[in-house]
Each structure stands twice: as C-alpha cells, then as structure tokens.
Scaffold this motif. Sequence first.
Motif, short mmCIF file in Angstrom:
data_model
loop_
_atom_site.label_atom_id
_atom_site.label_comp_id
_atom_site.label_asym_id
_atom_site.label_seq_id
_atom_site.Cartn_x
_atom_site.Cartn_y
_atom_site.Cartn_z
N HIS A 1 19.92 -11.26 -28.82
CA HIS A 1 19.38 -12.08 -27.79
C HIS A 1 18.26 -12.98 -28.16
CE1 HIS A 1 21.05 -9.12 -24.74
NE2 HIS A 1 21.92 -10.05 -24.39
N THR A 2 18.11 -14.23 -27.69
CA THR A 2 17.31 -15.15 -27.79
C THR A 2 16.19 -14.91 -26.91
OG1 THR A 2 18.08 -17.08 -26.63
CG2 THR A 2 18.84 -16.76 -28.71
N ALA A 3 14.78 -15.73 -27.43
CA ALA A 3 13.86 -15.43 -26.35
C ALA A 3 13.89 -16.20 -25.16
CB ALA A 3 12.43 -16.18 -27.21
N LEU A 4 14.81 -17.37 -25.18
CA LEU A 4 15.21 -18.03 -24.24
C LEU A 4 16.27 -17.32 -23.15
CD1 LEU A 4 14.22 -21.09 -23.90
CD2 LEU A 4 16.61 -21.72 -24.23
N GLN A 5 17.04 -16.60 -23.79
CA GLN A 5 18.01 -15.90 -22.82
C GLN A 5 17.18 -14.75 -22.34
OE1 GLN A 5 20.85 -14.83 -25.91
NE2 GLN A 5 22.14 -16.22 -25.30
N LEU A 6 16.23 -14.09 -23.05
CA LEU A 6 15.36 -13.00 -22.43
C LEU A 6 14.59 -13.47 -21.26
CD1 LEU A 6 14.29 -11.25 -25.59
CD2 LEU A 6 15.93 -10.49 -23.84
N LYS A 7 13.99 -14.74 -21.33
CA LYS A 7 13.00 -15.26 -20.31
C LYS A 7 13.93 -15.47 -18.97
CE LYS A 7 9.92 -18.84 -19.39
NZ LYS A 7 9.81 -18.61 -18.08
N LYS A 8 15.22 -15.99 -19.43
CA LYS A 8 16.11 -16.50 -18.34
C LYS A 8 16.26 -15.03 -17.45
CE LYS A 8 20.19 -18.60 -16.66
NZ LYS A 8 21.18 -19.47 -16.70
N LEU A 9 16.41 -14.14 -18.37
CA LEU A 9 16.85 -12.63 -17.46
C LEU A 9 15.65 -12.03 -16.81
CD1 LEU A 9 18.64 -10.03 -17.26
CD2 LEU A 9 17.49 -9.22 -19.30
N THR A 10 14.48 -12.12 -17.37
CA THR A 10 13.28 -11.45 -16.52
C THR A 10 12.83 -12.49 -15.51
OG1 THR A 10 11.90 -12.36 -18.13
CG2 THR A 10 12.37 -10.23 -18.45
N ASP A 11 13.08 -13.94 -15.57
CA ASP A 11 12.50 -14.57 -14.48
C ASP A 11 13.60 -14.22 -13.38
OD1 ASP A 11 10.56 -15.63 -15.83
OD2 ASP A 11 11.71 -17.70 -16.36
N SER A 12 15.15 -14.16 -13.71
CA SER A 12 15.98 -14.11 -12.53
C SER A 12 15.84 -12.66 -12.03
CB SER A 12 17.35 -14.03 -13.15
OG SER A 12 17.52 -15.33 -14.02
N LEU A 13 15.52 -11.69 -12.73
CA LEU A 13 15.29 -10.18 -12.32
C LEU A 13 14.18 -10.19 -11.26
CD1 LEU A 13 15.98 -7.96 -14.99
CD2 LEU A 13 17.44 -7.99 -13.28
N ASN A 14 13.10 -11.00 -11.63
CA ASN A 14 11.66 -11.15 -10.88
C ASN A 14 12.24 -11.60 -9.59
OD1 ASN A 14 10.41 -9.82 -12.66
ND2 ASN A 14 9.57 -11.40 -13.74
N GLN A 15 13.10 -12.68 -9.57
CA GLN A 15 13.35 -13.10 -8.26
C GLN A 15 14.16 -12.28 -7.34
OE1 GLN A 15 15.29 -17.30 -9.29
NE2 GLN A 15 13.44 -17.73 -10.23
N VAL A 16 15.29 -11.71 -8.10
CA VAL A 16 16.49 -11.05 -7.19
C VAL A 16 15.88 -9.67 -6.82
CG1 VAL A 16 18.81 -9.85 -7.57
CG2 VAL A 16 18.20 -12.12 -8.57
N ILE A 17 15.24 -8.96 -7.58
CA ILE A 17 14.68 -7.57 -7.21
C ILE A 17 13.39 -7.58 -7.06
CG2 ILE A 17 14.29 -5.33 -8.39
CD1 ILE A 17 17.20 -6.72 -9.82
N ASN A 18 12.84 -7.28 -5.80
CA ASN A 18 11.41 -7.02 -5.48
C ASN A 18 11.09 -5.72 -4.71
OD1 ASN A 18 12.54 -8.02 -3.08
ND2 ASN A 18 12.50 -10.20 -3.92
#
Length: 382
Positions: A365-382
């Motif tokens: 996984h690239t740093a960009l892919q990981l950033k997209k993952l954590t940004d999305s998870l932070n939005q979806v799961i709260n």
Amino acid sequence: MKIFEQIYSTVTHLENLSLTRQRQEVNVDSENRVTIGEQHYINFSSNDYLGLAQDPRIKEWYKTNIDKYGCSGSSSQLICGYTSAHRQLEQAIADFFGREDALLFSSGYLANLSIASSIIDNKTFVFQDKKCHASLIDAARLSDGKLVRYRHNDMTHLSSLLKKYKPEKSILMTDGIFSMDGDKAKLKELIEISRQYESLLLVDDAHGIATIGDTGGGLLQQQSCSQQDIPLLTGTFGKAFGMSGAFVAGDKRLINVMQQQSRSYIYTTALPPATAATLIQVIALVKESKKLREQLITNIATFKQGLNKETGSDTHIQPIIIGNNEKTITAGKQLMDKGLFTVCIRPPTVEKNSSRIRISLSAAHTALQLKKLTDSLNQVIN
Ligand SMILES: Cc1ncc(COP(=O)(O)O)c(C=O)c1O
C-alpha cells in the motif's frame, strides 16, 4: 417438496438477521486494487500482506515450474503425488521454522483439520482460545475429543479450566496473530501452562509467518519460541507468501503420526508439484524480504497515526468494530462509495454484536492509499 422448504428456510433466517454473505466478483491488479465492473477500489481486504501475490519474479518461477512439472498433483501424496519437489519443500519449511520435519497440505483449513484424526482421540480434551480460527474449531468438532474454549487470551480462565477438568491427555490450540482482531497470543504464558499441565501446544501462525520475525519466521521467531516450547506449528502459504498450500511442522515422530493418520492428508490430491517447487523459491525470497516487513511496520504506524480511533491491534490486521450488523454493512457501503474495498465481517465469523470492518494492511500500500483509507474511515466511523 417439504425438504427443499426446510433447507431454503435457513437462508431466510439469515436474511432476517442481515447475515447473508454476498460474494463480489472482482478482478485483482498489481496496484492493490480490485475492479468490480468498471469501478476501481483500493483493496484493504486481501491477506497478501507483503504484496507477493503479484510479484513478477514469482509469476516467472511458477510458469517455469508448470512447464517442468505440469499442473496437477494427480493423486494423494501417499499414492504417487509426492515428488522430490514436495520433499524439498518439507525440508525448506523445517529449516525455515527451526523444526525437524513438516507435512504439506493443500490449504491451511486442511492442515488444521488434520489434527482431528491424528492427534485427538476420545480421551483428549482440546482447549482453545474463543477467538481461534474456524478451522481449529472444526478440527476439534470433527474429532472424538472434547472441546473446551477459554476466554480470549485469558490465561487465568485457561488454567482454571485445566484445573477443573484435570485431563489425562490434552492439546492446547491458539492462533498466533488472531485473524479477526490482529492481536497476538500470549505464547510465553501458554508455553508455561502447557508444561505445567503436560498439554501439547499447537500454534496456527497463518497471519504471522512471513510478516513478522527477523527473517519472517513469524510470531514464534519474534518471541524466540522453539520446537520444544511449541511442538506443533501450522501455517498457510495462502496469505503473506502470495501462493497457496499449507503445512504442519514439528518433530519427526509427531509428523510421522500425522502422515499415517490424518484423513485430510491421506484422502486428497497432493499440492501440485509446480506449486511446491515455486514455494521453495518463495520461502528463500521471504527470508530476504526484510525491507517489505519494515515497510509493513511503517504502513501500520501510518494507519494508526491517521485513524482517530484505537483498534487494539498493532499488526497488519486492524479491526474497526461497529457491533451492529446493519450499521456495519452501511459503513462498508459508504467506504465502497469512497473507492475502498473493505469487507464487513459478521457472526458467526466473529462474536455477536462485534461486527466489524476488517482492514488488512500490506507492505504494497502507498502512503496516498493509506491516507485515503484513514480519511474515509474517520468520516464514516465516529
Ligand atoms: C488463522 C487461520 N488459520 C487457517 C486459515 C486457513 O488457511 P487457508 O486459507 O490456506 O485454508 C486461515 C485463513 O482464513 C486463518 O486465518
């Protein structure tokens, strides 16, 4: 006919509980993506933790070995399916994991199942962590032994059960890295308990081998556990090794017992020799892949830093526990809408009210892919 209605009703029951399983027809590429129809998604569900499943060197080795050996195992290993490639692979596994011998299986499920008919008899008590993989549970269920499950990683509970049952013959089984939670078994304490109660200790390190330990020897290598400490080690090549097939490794006499008695060894077609020959090369590659293991550690740290939530895991398996089945499915769909393939795990794979998104991290996984993952998870799961 009534019989059909009775059988079909099991699915209706699952539908009512939001527990039916949906297969996705995907195409996997070498950019950590899956494609469904025309749509691309970053893949965070694969167990290809080092990115080796798409490694061009391994693809070339496999092609060459198919040309040399053909495509099939053709018969059971006890008939004519056992070739010099199989023997060399057994030796390579034994050397890699510091064991006397090893036995090959077509999958990790079958490797674990092999214990049922070889080691466990009707006098055996099987003590298992509650979060053991289904294949270990099935090994106990299909055997004549008695299954006793202890609370996850709770050594006090395990000891109290051993005291209560006072088994004359017992086997203790655990995952190394737990497949749905990503946490680790308490090996040192398990070894001590197994010695105290003269219980045979088995560790299934499906998710630890290749990914951790100095040369990829897994949790046992990381925690300096020998064959004397943990007599039986099982593992699969279907995850971080990027291939398929599996093994049980231990001392020569135990392995011989399994060869004589294991039904899931005897009554099935051998691993194709081309797979065995390629796996010998892949083991050598894994040993040298320290950089990939370091990259995986970096990726785990990046993920944990980016996520606004503690997962309880410091490995490449990261559970995002939501609890409710429907809410988990909704979260999974929202992540799909954001271009992420993160599969929902629900009961009976995990306990009731602990449905989750299981994130699998890879060195690829690239740093960009990981950033997209954590940004999305932070939005979806709260
Ligand atoms: C801990 C554990 N053991 C065994 C297996 C089964 O391995 P395989 O996929 O090779 O059958 C798995 C895979 O799902 C697993 O997670």
